[in-house]
Design a protein around this motif. Sequence first.
Motif, PDB file in Angstrom:
ATOM      1  N   GLY A  52       0.705  -1.250  -0.058  1.00 39.82           N
ATOM      2  CA  GLY A  52      -0.040   0.014  -0.024  1.00 39.82           C
ATOM      3  C   GLY A  52       0.772   1.345   0.031  1.00 39.82           C
ATOM      4  O   GLY A  52       0.159   2.340   0.200  1.00 39.82           O
ATOM      5  N   PRO A  55      -0.061   2.971  -5.198  1.00 38.80           N
ATOM      6  CA  PRO A  55      -1.214   2.413  -5.779  1.00 38.80           C
ATOM      7  C   PRO A  55      -0.938   1.991  -7.080  1.00 38.80           C
ATOM      8  O   PRO A  55       0.002   2.560  -7.727  1.00 38.80           O
ATOM      9  CB  PRO A  55      -2.272   3.507  -5.706  1.00 38.80           C
ATOM     10  N   GLY A  70      -6.779   2.041  -2.701  1.00 40.02           N
ATOM     11  CA  GLY A  70      -7.734   3.007  -2.403  1.00 40.02           C
ATOM     12  C   GLY A  70      -7.968   3.312  -1.003  1.00 40.02           C
ATOM     13  O   GLY A  70      -8.602   4.184  -0.280  1.00 40.02           O
ATOM     14  N   LEU A  71      -7.249   2.502  -0.020  1.00 35.86           N
ATOM     15  CA  LEU A  71      -7.078   2.679   1.580  1.00 35.86           C
ATOM     16  C   LEU A  71      -6.480   3.812   1.923  1.00 35.86           C
ATOM     17  O   LEU A  71      -5.551   4.252   1.354  1.00 35.86           O
ATOM     18  CB  LEU A  71      -6.493   1.390   2.163  1.00 35.86           C
ATOM     19  N   LYS A  72      -7.176   4.446   2.877  1.00 31.62           N
ATOM     20  CA  LYS A  72      -6.616   5.698   3.384  1.00 31.62           C
ATOM     21  C   LYS A  72      -6.627   5.871   4.993  1.00 31.62           C
ATOM     22  O   LYS A  72      -7.150   4.949   5.639  1.00 31.62           O
ATOM     23  CB  LYS A  72      -7.091   6.762   2.765  1.00 31.62           C
ATOM     24  N   GLY A  73      -5.903   6.682   5.571  1.00 27.48           N
ATOM     25  CA  GLY A  73      -5.922   6.964   6.738  1.00 27.48           C
ATOM     26  C   GLY A  73      -5.806   5.716   7.703  1.00 27.48           C
ATOM     27  O   GLY A  73      -4.774   5.018   7.570  1.00 27.48           O
ATOM     28  N   LYS A  74      -6.693   5.754   8.690  1.00 30.32           N
ATOM     29  CA  LYS A  74      -6.763   4.496   9.648  1.00 30.32           C
ATOM     30  C   LYS A  74      -6.771   2.975   9.157  1.00 30.32           C
ATOM     31  O   LYS A  74      -5.847   1.980   9.436  1.00 30.32           O
ATOM     32  CB  LYS A  74      -7.720   4.626  10.632  1.00 30.32           C
ATOM     33  N   ASP A  75      -7.324   2.699   7.811  1.00 28.37           N
ATOM     34  CA  ASP A  75      -7.422   1.649   7.358  1.00 28.37           C
ATOM     35  C   ASP A  75      -6.082   1.298   6.763  1.00 28.37           C
ATOM     36  O   ASP A  75      -5.580   0.085   6.685  1.00 28.37           O
ATOM     37  CB  ASP A  75      -8.438   1.558   6.133  1.00 28.37           C
ATOM     38  N   LEU A  76      -5.289   2.231   6.248  1.00 23.21           N
ATOM     39  CA  LEU A  76      -4.235   2.262   5.468  1.00 23.21           C
ATOM     40  C   LEU A  76      -3.013   1.612   6.603  1.00 23.21           C
ATOM     41  O   LEU A  76      -2.196   0.867   6.442  1.00 23.21           O
ATOM     42  CB  LEU A  76      -3.649   3.264   4.763  1.00 23.21           C
ATOM     43  N   ARG A  80      -0.617  -1.630   7.068  1.00 23.31           N
ATOM     44  CA  ARG A  80       0.728  -1.665   7.023  1.00 23.31           C
ATOM     45  C   ARG A  80       1.202  -2.392   8.509  1.00 23.31           C
ATOM     46  O   ARG A  80       2.371  -2.949   8.306  1.00 23.31           O
ATOM     47  CB  ARG A  80       1.453  -0.255   7.032  1.00 23.31           C
TER      48      ARG A  80
END
Length: 251
Positions: A52, A55, A70-76, A80
């Motif tokens: 991640g 992209p 397309g993951l962002k913020g807390k989800d990304l 990791r």
Amino acid sequence: MEFAIELKDVHKSFGEYKIHKGIDIQVHKNAITYIIGPSGTGKSVLLKQMCGLMPPTKGDVLVDGKSIVGLKGKDLLELRKKFGILFQNAALFDSMTVFENVAFPLLEHTKLNKKQIHDIVIEKLRLVGLRDIEKKLPSELSGGMRKRVGLARAIALEPQIILYDEPTTGLDPIMCDVVDNLINDTQKELNITSVVISHDIDSALKIADYMAMLYDGRVVLFGTPDEFKSTDNPYVRQFLSASMEGPIKVI
């Protein structure tokens, strides 16, 4: 069959330059997968897409069966945490001691107390064959020892997947063998998934469970080391034999 990572028709472009033109790879869980190929084929770029950090321009990347595109913020951030990465030069902080380098992800991402962090750091250093060096600075270590410290830091958070970016680059043959054994022993002891980006053919054939070879933006062969040794694929044969003669263009 369960896969830790799946790349589906992955394309990557930088401006008009197309580096990946439809990559399909399935990384088996709890196995060692080597991705090999000539320089400039986008192996390290592929590694960044797996976790991640970058992209794809087109296509999908799945980790544990779920798309990460397309993951962002807390989800990304949560994604990791599943990964440990050993960079080509180990990427240690020069101003920090060995202990501080290995403890860094624990301080950043956990609420463990000092005693717990100390015990984890010492245990991870032990796992990579290092003892009584926690007060040393990276500048006081050999290249092989720095690689080991980098790996200890990579496994500090007990990731499910470890990504190795050219782990034997710049090392002499003896130290290459040490690092190969380290990758193999770490995978076996922790029962994790390992992905190794490399152009070191000997290492790949020795310890890989699976191998993928990239050329001209595509996978020219995916299989076991035995399948690589016995294939009549002209791209693979030329690469394995380190020959100038064949379909791979020598620039």
